[in-house]
Design a protein around this motif. Structure first.
Motif, mmCIF file in Angstrom:
data_model
loop_
_atom_site.group_PDB
_atom_site.id
_atom_site.type_symbol
_atom_site.label_atom_id
_atom_site.label_comp_id
_atom_site.label_asym_id
_atom_site.label_seq_id
_atom_site.Cartn_x
_atom_site.Cartn_y
_atom_site.Cartn_z
ATOM 1 N N SER A 25 0.833 -1.201 0.000
ATOM 2 C CA SER A 25 0.000 0.000 0.000
ATOM 3 C C SER A 25 0.868 1.252 0.000
ATOM 4 O O SER A 25 0.607 2.215 -0.732
ATOM 5 C CB SER A 25 -0.933 0.011 1.211
ATOM 6 N N ILE A 26 1.889 1.249 0.844
ATOM 7 C CA ILE A 26 2.957 2.251 0.811
ATOM 8 C C ILE A 26 4.267 1.474 0.880
ATOM 9 O O ILE A 26 4.559 0.857 1.919
ATOM 10 C CB ILE A 26 2.853 3.248 1.979
ATOM 11 N N PRO A 27 5.035 1.422 -0.197
ATOM 12 C CA PRO A 27 6.290 0.665 -0.160
ATOM 13 C C PRO A 27 7.190 1.128 0.976
ATOM 14 O O PRO A 27 7.472 2.325 1.109
ATOM 15 C CB PRO A 27 6.904 0.950 -1.545
ATOM 16 N N GLY A 28 7.637 0.158 1.790
ATOM 17 C CA GLY A 28 8.410 0.483 2.978
ATOM 18 C C GLY A 28 9.902 0.323 2.786
ATOM 19 O O GLY A 28 10.651 1.300 2.833
ATOM 20 N N THR A 29 10.366 -0.888 2.555
ATOM 21 C CA THR A 29 11.793 -1.123 2.378
ATOM 22 C C THR A 29 12.344 -0.304 1.225
ATOM 23 O O THR A 29 13.502 0.119 1.242
ATOM 24 C CB THR A 29 12.056 -2.625 2.144
ATOM 25 N N ALA A 30 11.517 -0.044 0.216
ATOM 26 C CA ALA A 30 11.938 0.763 -0.940
ATOM 27 C C ALA A 30 12.021 2.250 -0.612
ATOM 28 O O ALA A 30 12.503 3.035 -1.439
ATOM 29 C CB ALA A 30 10.983 0.549 -2.111
ATOM 30 N N GLY A 31 11.525 2.661 0.561
ATOM 31 C CA GLY A 31 11.754 4.043 0.969
ATOM 32 C C GLY A 31 10.544 4.897 1.253
ATOM 33 O O GLY A 31 10.547 6.090 0.985
ATOM 34 N N MET A 32 9.474 4.326 1.806
ATOM 35 C CA MET A 32 8.282 5.089 2.165
ATOM 36 C C MET A 32 7.785 5.909 0.980
ATOM 37 O O MET A 32 7.699 7.136 1.021
ATOM 38 C CB MET A 32 8.531 6.003 3.377
ATOM 39 N N LEU A 33 7.468 5.217 -0.090
ATOM 40 C CA LEU A 33 7.070 5.858 -1.342
ATOM 41 C C LEU A 33 5.557 6.075 -1.331
ATOM 42 O O LEU A 33 4.779 5.207 -1.723
ATOM 43 C CB LEU A 33 7.483 4.994 -2.537
ATOM 44 N N ILE A 41 -4.008 -7.535 -4.587
ATOM 45 C CA ILE A 41 -3.483 -7.924 -3.277
ATOM 46 C C ILE A 41 -2.692 -6.752 -2.723
ATOM 47 O O ILE A 41 -1.759 -6.265 -3.377
ATOM 48 C CB ILE A 41 -2.554 -9.151 -3.380
ATOM 49 N N LEU A 42 -3.044 -6.284 -1.545
ATOM 50 C CA LEU A 42 -2.276 -5.220 -0.908
ATOM 51 C C LEU A 42 -1.482 -5.785 0.267
ATOM 52 O O LEU A 42 -2.043 -6.385 1.188
ATOM 53 C CB LEU A 42 -3.186 -4.080 -0.449
ATOM 54 N N PRO A 99 -8.902 -3.576 -1.401
ATOM 55 C CA PRO A 99 -8.287 -4.680 -2.143
ATOM 56 C C PRO A 99 -9.187 -5.915 -2.117
ATOM 57 O O PRO A 99 -10.248 -5.912 -1.486
ATOM 58 C CB PRO A 99 -6.996 -4.924 -1.375
ATOM 59 N N ASP A 100 -8.724 -6.966 -2.778
ATOM 60 C CA ASP A 100 -9.405 -8.261 -2.714
ATOM 61 C C ASP A 100 -8.805 -9.151 -1.630
ATOM 62 O O ASP A 100 -9.495 -9.983 -1.051
ATOM 63 C CB ASP A 100 -9.313 -8.962 -4.078
ATOM 64 N N LEU A 101 -7.519 -8.971 -1.376
ATOM 65 C CA LEU A 101 -6.820 -9.706 -0.331
ATOM 66 C C LEU A 101 -5.889 -8.748 0.392
ATOM 67 O O LEU A 101 -5.222 -7.922 -0.244
ATOM 68 C CB LEU A 101 -5.999 -10.862 -0.924
ATOM 69 N N GLY A 159 -0.686 -13.301 8.068
ATOM 70 C CA GLY A 159 -1.936 -13.828 7.554
ATOM 71 C C GLY A 159 -2.472 -13.081 6.361
ATOM 72 O O GLY A 159 -1.877 -12.098 5.886
ATOM 73 N N VAL A 160 -3.600 -13.571 5.886
ATOM 74 C CA VAL A 160 -4.304 -12.997 4.748
ATOM 75 C C VAL A 160 -5.750 -12.754 5.161
ATOM 76 O O VAL A 160 -6.419 -13.673 5.644
ATOM 77 C CB VAL A 160 -4.274 -13.936 3.532
ATOM 78 N N VAL A 161 -6.229 -11.527 5.004
ATOM 79 C CA VAL A 161 -7.631 -11.208 5.225
ATOM 80 C C VAL A 161 -8.329 -11.391 3.877
ATOM 81 O O VAL A 161 -7.943 -10.783 2.879
ATOM 82 C CB VAL A 161 -7.819 -9.776 5.753
#
Length: 435
Positions: free
Chosen positions: A215-223, A245-246, A269-271, A287-289
């Motif tokens: 949803s917000i890329p983290g390891t890539a740098g809070m994009l 899938i988010l 999202p769907d998942l 887990g997966v919602v």
């Protein structure tokens, strides 16, 4: 604490017996940690650190929260383990609490051991539901280190590990280092969506099971996605019958000042994939919602997936206690107030003051300082310099999360304004060398 134990003893024991992840083993000298509470940690020699990393961006509720520790202890006394085929109260209560924070249209939770295998199983569900094979994901992403999760990951760590089939990547928006020659957020959004549309068309929409995105890329740098981008991705997925899938492993459960990071955007999202913050990593879980249509699909289709420790009772008890404590103590609201207040404003001041900071961005307690050797060219600060900065921060009592040329500023969601000021002061002092 046993006074006879020292940092040197623990470090030597580690180097004799422990094989570390993502590392050449020969020259490692790991930082020793003996204990922690709240936002603070300490070593065996008595040195204290302010944790601005949340370890791996997971201790959202801080270290050693007494209610969570007590819940794990109580569950261990009652039932320490149980097979996933059985019904168990702790598992059901954990799922109930997660679903209460998810949007409408989600009815069940599949539990895993961590975020990587949660992504694996979301991919399995999408492939079964659609009868398609391909998964599209972003180059600037991290989804875990297991088979399909690392193949879905975009960062270069996937390259020695590309053994899973059916994965294709695309560029997600990143205006500071735009791939699309964009000069503003609107252009970046429009061109990134057009790029994704063309990738879908060229890969064959009928072959694509899902788009997998943080949803917000983290390891890539809070994009932070530009306005309209996530809505555009949802529209493209719907247009071509592709599931969305988010991945909320890093950004979910309070980190961005919301229960889920996708709440910042007008989509569902769907998942939903989760881990880390749901119980602050006290016991491994993920887990997966699962949305209602996918749940209905598996009413009469076999789900070919399972894990021995799916919904492990100690992990489930920790989820229940964590989510209850976060609700009672206003932890998500604190992440919003402190993160978008004194933390965000303080980081902007650092960016204005220090030429080494090319950009600061983020939301809640999910921020990054991108460091450059030259602001005009935006050339990343070299690894050797980043290593010096990391060492200096640790020496001054701040535990940072350093990735490539970025300092990820990600304290626990419980962080106080005073602790933020303390951390900002250390960052200011260390970055001042590059003024």
């Amino acid at each position: 604490m046993n006074d006879s134990i020292t940092n040197d003893f623990v470090r030597q024991l580690d180097r004799q017996h422990v094989f570390h992840s993502w590392s050449a083993q020969g020259n490692l000298s790991p930082l020793v940690i003996a204990g922690g509470r709240g936002c603070k940690m300490w070593d065996y020699d008595g040195k204290e650190y302010l944790d601005f990393s949340s370890q791996l961006v997971n201790t959202n509720i801080g270290h050693q929260h007494p209610k969570v520790v007590a819940a794990i202890q109580a569950q261990a006394e009652q039932l320490a383990t149980v097979a996933p085929a059985h019904a168990n109260l702790a598992r059901s209560e954990a799922a109930k609490r997660i679903l209460a924070r998810a949007p409408s249209g989600f009815s069940k939770v599949f539990f895993t051991n961590a975020g990587a295998d949660a992504n694996e199983n979301a991919i399995r569900m999408a492939r079964s539901m659609t009868g398609r094979d391909k998964i599209l994901s972003a180059y600037r992403s991290y989804h875990g280190s297991t088979g399909s999760a690392i193949a879905a990951t975009g960062d270069p760590r996937r390259i020695p590990n590309e053994f899973a089939r059916g994965h294709t990547h695309f560029f997600n928006p990143y205006l500071y280092r735009t791939e699309f020659w964009a000069s503003n957020e609107a252009e970046e959004c429009e061109r990134a969506l057009q790029h994704l549309k063309r990738v879908i068309e060229c890969e064959g929409p009928q072959s694509i099971a899902a788009i997998l995105l943080e949803s917000i890329p983290g390891t890539a740098g809070m994009l932070i996605p530009p306005k309209g981008y996530m809505e555009g991705v949802r529209k493209l997925a719907d247009q071509y019958g592709i599931l969305l899938i988010l991945d909320e492993v890093m950004a979910g459960f309070g980190r961005t000042g919301r229960w889920f990071a996708f709440e910042h955007f007008n989509i569902k999202p769907d998942l939903i994939v989760f881990a880390k913050g749901v119980n602050s990593g006290y016991v491994p879980t993920g887990g997966v919602v699962v949305s209602d249509p996918i749940c209905r699909h598996f009413d009469d289709h076999m789900f070919f997936g399972g894990l021995t420790y799916s919904g492990h009772p100690l992990a489930m008890a920790s989820i229940v206690a964590t989510l209850d404590a976060m609700q009672e103590e206003g932890v998500v609201e604190n992440a919003d107030h402190v993160g978008n207040g004194v933390l965000a404003s303080g980081l902007r001041k650092l960016a204005d003051k220090h030429a080494v900071v090319g950009e600061t961005r983020g939301v809640g307690v999910f921020h990054a300082l991108e460091l450059v050797s030259d602001r005009e060219s935006r050339a990343p600060l070299p690894p050797a310099e980043m290593a010096k900065i990391k060492a200096a921060l640790i020496d001054k009592g701040l535990l940072p999360f350093v990735v490539e040329n970025r300092i990820h500023v990600v304290p626990p969601c419980i962080v106080s304004e005073a602790e933020v000021e303390q951390g900002l002061s250390i960052l200011d002092e260390v970055l001042g060398v590059y003024r």
